[in-house]
Design a protein around this motif. Structure first.
Motif, PDB file in Angstrom:
ATOM      1  N   VAL A   5      28.882   4.676 -33.981  1.00  0.00           N
ATOM      2  CA  VAL A   5      29.458   4.358 -32.668  1.00  0.00           C
ATOM      3  C   VAL A   5      28.541   4.846 -31.550  1.00  0.00           C
ATOM      4  O   VAL A   5      28.317   4.133 -30.555  1.00  0.00           O
ATOM      5  CB  VAL A   5      30.871   4.975 -32.528  1.00  0.00           C
ATOM      6  N   PHE A   6      27.977   6.037 -31.708  1.00  0.00           N
ATOM      7  CA  PHE A   6      27.093   6.593 -30.668  1.00  0.00           C
ATOM      8  C   PHE A   6      25.857   5.723 -30.475  1.00  0.00           C
ATOM      9  O   PHE A   6      25.501   5.383 -29.345  1.00  0.00           O
ATOM     10  CB  PHE A   6      26.689   8.014 -31.061  1.00  0.00           C
ATOM     11  N   THR A   7      25.190   5.355 -31.562  1.00  0.00           N
ATOM     12  CA  THR A   7      23.954   4.576 -31.424  1.00  0.00           C
ATOM     13  C   THR A   7      24.241   3.158 -30.932  1.00  0.00           C
ATOM     14  O   THR A   7      23.484   2.620 -30.115  1.00  0.00           O
ATOM     15  CB  THR A   7      23.183   4.517 -32.757  1.00  0.00           C
ATOM     16  N   LEU A   8      25.332   2.557 -31.378  1.00  0.00           N
ATOM     17  CA  LEU A   8      25.682   1.227 -30.873  1.00  0.00           C
ATOM     18  C   LEU A   8      25.966   1.271 -29.378  1.00  0.00           C
ATOM     19  O   LEU A   8      25.590   0.354 -28.628  1.00  0.00           O
ATOM     20  CB  LEU A   8      26.893   0.672 -31.626  1.00  0.00           C
ATOM     21  N   ASN A   9      26.610   2.332 -28.935  1.00  0.00           N
ATOM     22  CA  ASN A   9      26.881   2.488 -27.508  1.00  0.00           C
ATOM     23  C   ASN A   9      25.580   2.580 -26.707  1.00  0.00           C
ATOM     24  O   ASN A   9      25.456   1.986 -25.628  1.00  0.00           O
ATOM     25  CB  ASN A   9      27.735   3.738 -27.276  1.00  0.00           C
ATOM     26  N   ILE A  10      24.595   3.294 -27.243  1.00  0.00           N
ATOM     27  CA  ILE A  10      23.293   3.415 -26.570  1.00  0.00           C
ATOM     28  C   ILE A  10      22.599   2.057 -26.528  1.00  0.00           C
ATOM     29  O   ILE A  10      22.081   1.627 -25.489  1.00  0.00           O
ATOM     30  CB  ILE A  10      22.405   4.438 -27.296  1.00  0.00           C
ATOM     31  N   TRP A  11      22.579   1.362 -27.655  1.00  0.00           N
ATOM     32  CA  TRP A  11      21.843   0.095 -27.753  1.00  0.00           C
ATOM     33  C   TRP A  11      22.500  -1.024 -26.954  1.00  0.00           C
ATOM     34  O   TRP A  11      21.805  -1.888 -26.402  1.00  0.00           O
ATOM     35  CB  TRP A  11      21.725  -0.323 -29.222  1.00  0.00           C
ATOM     36  N   LEU A  12      23.825  -1.054 -26.903  1.00  0.00           N
ATOM     37  CA  LEU A  12      24.527  -2.155 -26.252  1.00  0.00           C
ATOM     38  C   LEU A  12      24.748  -1.920 -24.757  1.00  0.00           C
ATOM     39  O   LEU A  12      25.141  -2.835 -24.039  1.00  0.00           O
ATOM     40  CB  LEU A  12      25.879  -2.394 -26.930  1.00  0.00           C
ATOM     41  N   ARG A  13      24.477  -0.717 -24.295  1.00  0.00           N
ATOM     42  CA  ARG A  13      24.636  -0.402 -22.880  1.00  0.00           C
ATOM     43  C   ARG A  13      23.604  -1.175 -22.055  1.00  0.00           C
ATOM     44  O   ARG A  13      22.437  -1.281 -22.452  1.00  0.00           O
ATOM     45  CB  ARG A  13      24.448   1.100 -22.663  1.00  0.00           C
ATOM     46  N   LYS A  14      24.011  -1.706 -20.933  1.00  0.00           N
ATOM     47  CA  LYS A  14      23.073  -2.422 -20.068  1.00  0.00           C
ATOM     48  C   LYS A  14      22.245  -1.414 -19.278  1.00  0.00           C
ATOM     49  O   LYS A  14      22.779  -0.501 -18.655  1.00  0.00           O
ATOM     50  CB  LYS A  14      23.830  -3.336 -19.105  1.00  0.00           C
ATOM     51  N   GLY A  15      20.930  -1.591 -19.315  1.00  0.00           N
ATOM     52  CA  GLY A  15      20.050  -0.666 -18.630  1.00  0.00           C
ATOM     53  C   GLY A  15      19.800   0.585 -19.434  1.00  0.00           C
ATOM     54  O   GLY A  15      20.313   0.764 -20.544  1.00  0.00           O
ATOM     55  N   GLU A  16      19.011   1.479 -18.879  1.00  0.00           N
ATOM     56  CA  GLU A  16      18.685   2.729 -19.550  1.00  0.00           C
ATOM     57  C   GLU A  16      19.898   3.651 -19.575  1.00  0.00           C
ATOM     58  O   GLU A  16      20.617   3.770 -18.571  1.00  0.00           O
ATOM     59  CB  GLU A  16      17.533   3.444 -18.821  1.00  0.00           C
ATOM     60  N   PRO A  17      20.167   4.304 -20.714  1.00  0.00           N
ATOM     61  CA  PRO A  17      21.277   5.260 -20.750  1.00  0.00           C
ATOM     62  C   PRO A  17      20.983   6.434 -19.823  1.00  0.00           C
ATOM     63  O   PRO A  17      19.820   6.825 -19.655  1.00  0.00           O
ATOM     64  CB  PRO A  17      21.305   5.708 -22.219  1.00  0.00           C
ATOM     65  N   PRO A  18      22.004   6.987 -19.179  1.00  0.00           N
ATOM     66  CA  PRO A  18      21.773   8.099 -18.259  1.00  0.00           C
ATOM     67  C   PRO A  18      21.246   9.335 -18.995  1.00  0.00           C
ATOM     68  O   PRO A  18      21.645   9.606 -20.125  1.00  0.00           O
ATOM     69  CB  PRO A  18      23.164   8.362 -17.663  1.00  0.00           C
ATOM     70  N   VAL A  19      20.361  10.052 -18.328  1.00  0.00           N
ATOM     71  CA  VAL A  19      19.848  11.299 -18.900  1.00  0.00           C
ATOM     72  C   VAL A  19      20.864  12.398 -18.624  1.00  0.00           C
ATOM     73  O   VAL A  19      21.293  12.591 -17.483  1.00  0.00           O
ATOM     74  CB  VAL A  19      18.483  11.663 -18.285  1.00  0.00           C
ATOM     75  N   ARG A  20      21.265  13.087 -19.653  1.00  0.00           N
ATOM     76  CA  ARG A  20      22.248  14.169 -19.509  1.00  0.00           C
ATOM     77  C   ARG A  20      21.543  15.515 -19.555  1.00  0.00           C
ATOM     78  O   ARG A  20      20.516  15.665 -20.204  1.00  0.00           O
ATOM     79  CB  ARG A  20      23.296  14.107 -20.624  1.00  0.00           C
ATOM     80  N   GLY A  21      22.140  16.490 -18.890  1.00  0.00           N
ATOM     81  CA  GLY A  21      21.586  17.833 -18.896  1.00  0.00           C
ATOM     82  C   GLY A  21      22.292  18.735 -19.892  1.00  0.00           C
ATOM     83  O   GLY A  21      23.110  18.284 -20.703  1.00  0.00           O
ATOM     84  N   VAL A  22      21.982  20.007 -19.820  1.00  0.00           N
ATOM     85  CA  VAL A  22      22.638  21.008 -20.662  1.00  0.00           C
ATOM     86  C   VAL A  22      24.110  21.080 -20.270  1.00  0.00           C
ATOM     87  O   VAL A  22      24.453  21.097 -19.088  1.00  0.00           O
ATOM     88  CB  VAL A  22      21.963  22.384 -20.488  1.00  0.00           C
ATOM     89  N   SER A  23      24.983  21.100 -21.258  1.00  0.00           N
ATOM     90  CA  SER A  23      26.428  21.125 -20.994  1.00  0.00           C
ATOM     91  C   SER A  23      27.107  22.096 -21.952  1.00  0.00           C
ATOM     92  O   SER A  23      26.962  21.975 -23.171  1.00  0.00           O
ATOM     93  CB  SER A  23      27.022  19.719 -21.163  1.00  0.00           C
ATOM     94  N   THR A  24      27.862  23.026 -21.404  1.00  0.00           N
ATOM     95  CA  THR A  24      28.552  24.007 -22.244  1.00  0.00           C
ATOM     96  C   THR A  24      29.607  23.347 -23.114  1.00  0.00           C
ATOM     97  O   THR A  24      29.698  23.615 -24.318  1.00  0.00           O
ATOM     98  CB  THR A  24      29.205  25.091 -21.366  1.00  0.00           C
ATOM     99  N   TRP A  25      30.390  22.429 -22.517  1.00  0.00           N
ATOM    100  CA  TRP A  25      31.487  21.863 -23.314  1.00  0.00           C
ATOM    101  C   TRP A  25      30.983  20.855 -24.326  1.00  0.00           C
ATOM    102  O   TRP A  25      31.443  20.825 -25.466  1.00  0.00           O
ATOM    103  CB  TRP A  25      32.567  21.277 -22.414  1.00  0.00           C
ATOM    104  N   ARG A  26      30.013  20.009 -23.931  1.00  0.00           N
ATOM    105  CA  ARG A  26      29.484  19.047 -24.893  1.00  0.00           C
ATOM    106  C   ARG A  26      28.667  19.756 -25.975  1.00  0.00           C
ATOM    107  O   ARG A  26      28.766  19.430 -27.162  1.00  0.00           O
ATOM    108  CB  ARG A  26      28.618  17.990 -24.188  1.00  0.00           C
ATOM    109  N   GLY A  27      27.848  20.708 -25.561  1.00  0.00           N
ATOM    110  CA  GLY A  27      27.061  21.464 -26.535  1.00  0.00           C
ATOM    111  C   GLY A  27      27.935  22.262 -27.478  1.00  0.00           C
ATOM    112  O   GLY A  27      27.657  22.357 -28.681  1.00  0.00           O
TER     113      GLY A  27
END
Length: 251
Positions: A110-132
């Motif tokens: 699901v993650f890779t399909l979301n990246i590939w099917l997204r229009k335009g470049e995927p946003p660059v994310r920074g360091v995140s306490t909750w996601r990390g």
């Protein structure tokens, strides 16, 4: 010690694949190692044989990438991974490999399909306490039974677009700590015996060979190619785990 030639036909490429991944080239290919060895033995036994080899590889990888890692990320994902490892240890007796494979496979695809099917470049994310914290804990949990922590931690790190060497160095430190934390748990669960340890010792010389191969390939590839390969391997290993989980549960 295991002497079956069929075992070594699967184990030798499995260890080399892990070494190439530890060396930094296409990190997610490492997730194929346990399934490959599982063709000739139960996955839990394959994971136990691989763990001492992985710990040795981690030492070589730490030396290879020394000083080239993201400390802000490591401060988040390592404690979270240790919590995930502890939860996996406590639930090991009731934990199904099939459910773990299914979970990791769905997340990766699901993650890779979301990246590939997204229009335009995927946003660059920074360091995140909750996601990390979340993905670090998931990686620690899924790494415990079948060494499948690569996809979850890549889901967190890849969108940051770190320098390729910093990315691989961060992953190297992360798994060095996680794999070391698994050793006492494997001992307590009776995962190691003389036969497995002797077999691991026989395969051990392949560890530095694989890592040097991976590092050599990393240095000769541009950053965009490395990221494309990481996403590609993430997708295909996700498909493999997804199929394995479905097959084990329903066939």
């Amino acid at each position: 010690m295991i002497t079956d030639p069929l075992f070594y036909l699967a184990a030798i490429p499995a260890v080399l694949l892990y070494g190439i991944a530890k060396g930094g080239f296409g990190g997610n290919i490492a997730i194929l190692s346990v399934p490959l060895m599982s063709l000739v033995m139960p996955p839990q036994e394959a994971a136990a044989i691989l763990l001492p080899i992985l710990c040795t590889m981690d030492l070589v990888a730490l030396r290879t990438f020394r000083g080239r890692w993201s400390l802000p990320n490591l401060k988040i994902i390592i404690p979270a991974a240790l919590v995930g490892t502890l939860l996996a240890w406590l639930s090991f007796r009731w934990m199904s490999d099939a459910h773990i494979r299914l979970m990791v496979g769905i997340i990766a695809v699901v993650f890779t399909l979301n990246i590939w099917l997204r229009k335009g470049e995927p946003p660059v994310r920074g360091v995140s306490t909750w996601r990390g914290g979340f993905w670090g804990a998931v990686a620690g949990f899924t790494s415990f039974g079948i060494h499948a922590g690569g996809p979850p931690i890549n889901i967190y790190l890849l969108p940051q677009k770190l320098d390729k060497t910093v990315l691989m160095g961060t992953i190297a430190v992360f798994f060095a700590v996680v794999n070391l934390a698994k050793v006492p748990a494997y001992i307590q669960l009776g995962q190691f015996d003389t036969s497995k340890l002797l077999t691991a010792l026989v395969l051990l010389p392949l560890a530095p060979i694989g890592i040097r191969m991976g590092f050599w390939l990393l240095q000769r590839s541009n950053q965009e190619l490395i990221y494309r390969l990481c996403y590609l391997f993430l997708f295909f290993t996700g498909c493999k785990l997804l199929w394995d989980g479905v097959r084990m549960l329903w066939f």
